[in-house]
Write an enzyme that holds these catalytic residues in place. Structure first.
Site, PDB file in Angstrom:
ATOM      1  N   ASN A   1       0.832  -1.211   0.000  1.00 35.37           N
ATOM      2  CA  ASN A   1       0.000   0.000   0.000  1.00 35.37           C
ATOM      3  C   ASN A   1       0.866   1.261   0.000  1.00 35.37           C
ATOM      4  O   ASN A   1       0.538   2.241   0.644  1.00 35.37           O
ATOM      5  CB  ASN A   1      -0.918  -0.037   1.242  1.00 35.37           C
ATOM      6  CG  ASN A   1      -1.904   1.113   1.276  1.00 35.37           C
ATOM      7  OD1 ASN A   1      -2.552   1.411   0.284  1.00 35.37           O
ATOM      8  ND2 ASN A   1      -2.007   1.787   2.414  1.00 35.37           N
TER       9      ASN A   1
ATOM     10  N   LYS B   1      -4.356  -0.132 -13.069  1.00 33.83           N
ATOM     11  CA  LYS B   1      -3.237   0.816 -13.160  1.00 33.83           C
ATOM     12  C   LYS B   1      -3.658   2.101 -13.867  1.00 33.83           C
ATOM     13  O   LYS B   1      -3.026   3.135 -13.708  1.00 33.83           O
ATOM     14  CB  LYS B   1      -2.060   0.192 -13.932  1.00 33.83           C
ATOM     15  CG  LYS B   1      -1.538  -1.120 -13.351  1.00 33.83           C
ATOM     16  CD  LYS B   1      -0.855  -0.924 -12.024  1.00 33.83           C
ATOM     17  CE  LYS B   1      -0.263  -2.220 -11.500  1.00 33.83           C
ATOM     18  NZ  LYS B   1       0.207  -2.093 -10.098  1.00 33.83           N
TER      19      LYS B   1
END
Length: 472
Positions: free
Chosen positions: A78, A360
């Site tokens: 993360n 993405k």
């Protein structure tokens, strides 16, 4: 040497040295290739093999799934920001489906597991200095969920000036002005940071055996009970310390890292490590048929042992960057999968493509927001109405790069159940309830605008020029 493949003679060329005649060179190449292939044949079957997921699935599960899950910790990477999609703050806080963020979906998935099997699988977030503060604020919302959430920070390294080869940071303090002088050094930093955080030792004391590591933006990376069962009940009695999920490469994945065999060990080969003369060969879908999904299952005991021995060695990836002020800097990074060679009985499992669903770009976002997938308990599954189980290729142009712009240009997400390929370029908007089928290409040239009207059905169409719907 390449996993499951023989050594091509031209790879041996680079090792042949200086030879006085073409004949001698060819003879030496032939001998080298023969010797290397003989070496490959001496490897055991388990070392050579990347196993099929079907082999694992066919073994079935034990009745006591709860005891399997009691040995597991889920770790999500993360550390990334949403800047590439025009968003501020951690990427994990971008809404991706029904107002749920990446983090929401992750918590929902694990909570569903814990409730279904009366388990207590914890979630661990590896934050970076870029994401830690915002992530910790948002974690308050999950206090009532049935998931224990832990965080730790990966390291921060100083960026290196390309000319002087010295750090550009003037001090250790971190402020808005100085933040650009620092960077998180890739997810390969997980081993050291996790160990130093004390969480590794805590989980071992709690009886945990494995961590399942994946990128938080990979919506296909859910806990797989078949893989967990295989690890905890190895068929040959030998504990696998590191399992990498790989999947079949398509033309959209040509840059993905692949598994190779070298010195009798599985290794991860990234495109950044390949000499320019061999890049096209690396991208070949026929030569390198699989790539790393970055879904990894790693033994906690093995990580602790290797950390104590200082024995986790990963190839360093040199990542050049240009800062906002134009300065050229160097970042030295490592990839978590590169440590595979340090672990015993490492294994690659060729998993279904559904376990690799990364977001993405806004092109990926369109796929996961569409009717191509249904959402249940935080997990996305492809619709049964999709005749072919392949994912359409979607390429949205620069007008759609930022999430905010993307959402403005779509009154609703088009129906793409029968779509194969979509390319959109220029100033294009979509009305409500648009249906796209087959191959659709929409190109608005500079100065033109195309508004796809509500309810339009485009099947195997090229739309270009200027199509504008005006209110009256």
């Amino acid at each position: 040497m390449w996993a499951g493949a023989s050594i091509a003679p031209h790879f041996a060329t680079t090792m042949s040295g200086t030879v006085t005649s073409q004949f001698e060179c060819q003879e030496l190449e032939s001998t080298m290739a023969k010797e290397l292939n003989q070496l490959l044949e001496t490897a055991t079957r388990s070392e050579q093999e990347i196993q099929s997921y079907d082999k694992i699935q066919v073994r079935g599960l034990s009745n006591d799934v709860s005891s399997l899950l009691s040995k597991l910790v889920v770790v999500k990477l993360n550390g990334g920001l949403g800047t590439s999609m025009g968003c501020k703050g951690p990427k994990s806080l971008i809404s991706v489906r029904n107002e749920n963020t990446f983090l929401d979906l992750t918590v929902l998935q694990i909570e569903h597991l814990n409730k279904t099997y009366h388990a207590d699988v914890p979630l661990v977030l590896m934050n970076s200095f870029n994401t830690d503060e915002d992530t910790k604020k948002i974690l308050q919302k999950y206090r009532q969920s049935q998931v224990k959430i832990h965080t730790f920070n990966q390291s921060r390294y100083p960026r290196i000036d390309k000319e002087s080869l010295l750090p550009i940071a003037k001090g250790l303090s971190l402020s808005e002005e100085s933040a650009e002088a620092w960077y998180p050094p890739g997810h390969g930093d997980i081993y050291t940071s996790f160990y130093n955080s004390g969480l590794l030792r805590t989980f071992l004391q709690d009886g945990k055996d494995y961590i399942f590591v994946s990128n938080i933006d990979n919506l296909g990376a859910t806990v797989d009970l078949n893989i967990l069962h295989h690890l905890l009940n190895p068929p040959n009695g030998k504990q696998c310390e590191f399992l990498m999920e790989v999947t079949d490469k398509t033309r959209a994945d040509v840059k993905g890292g692949t598994l190779i065999q070298y010195d009798g060990k599985l290794r991860l080969l990234e495109i950044a490590q390949v000499p320019k003369t061999h890049v096209d060969e690396f991208k070949s879908v026929t030569k390198f048929k699989i790539f790393n999904t970055n879904n990894l299952w790693i033994s906690l005991t093995a990580i602790e042992r290797l950390q104590k021995q200082n024995a986790i060695n990963m190839e360093i990836i040199l990542n050049p960057k240009i800062l906002g002020d134009g300065r050229n800097v160097i970042q030295l990074e490592t990839a978590v999968g590169a440590a595979i060679k340090c672990f015993e009985n490492a294994l690659g499992i060729n998993v279904p493509r559904s376990r690799f669903l990364p977001v993405k770009t806004t092109s990926d976002l369109m796929l996961v927001m569409s009717n191509l997938y249904s959402l249940h308990a935080g997990s996305l599954t492809m619709s049964d109405k999709r005749e072919f189980r392949t994912v359409p290729l979607v390429k949205l142009g620069s007008s759609f790069t930022k999430v905010q712009d993307y959402l403005k240009r779509l009154e609703s997400i088009p129906d793409i159940l029968e779509l194969d390929h979509l390319t959109v370029s220029g100033d294009v908007t979509f009305g409500k309830h648009v249906i796209l089928k087959g191959t659709v290409i929409i190109i608005a040239n500079h100065g033109d605008r195309i508004d796809i009207p509500p309810g339009a059905v485009l099947e195997n169409k090229i739309v270009s020029g200027n199509l504008r719907i005006l209110d009256h």
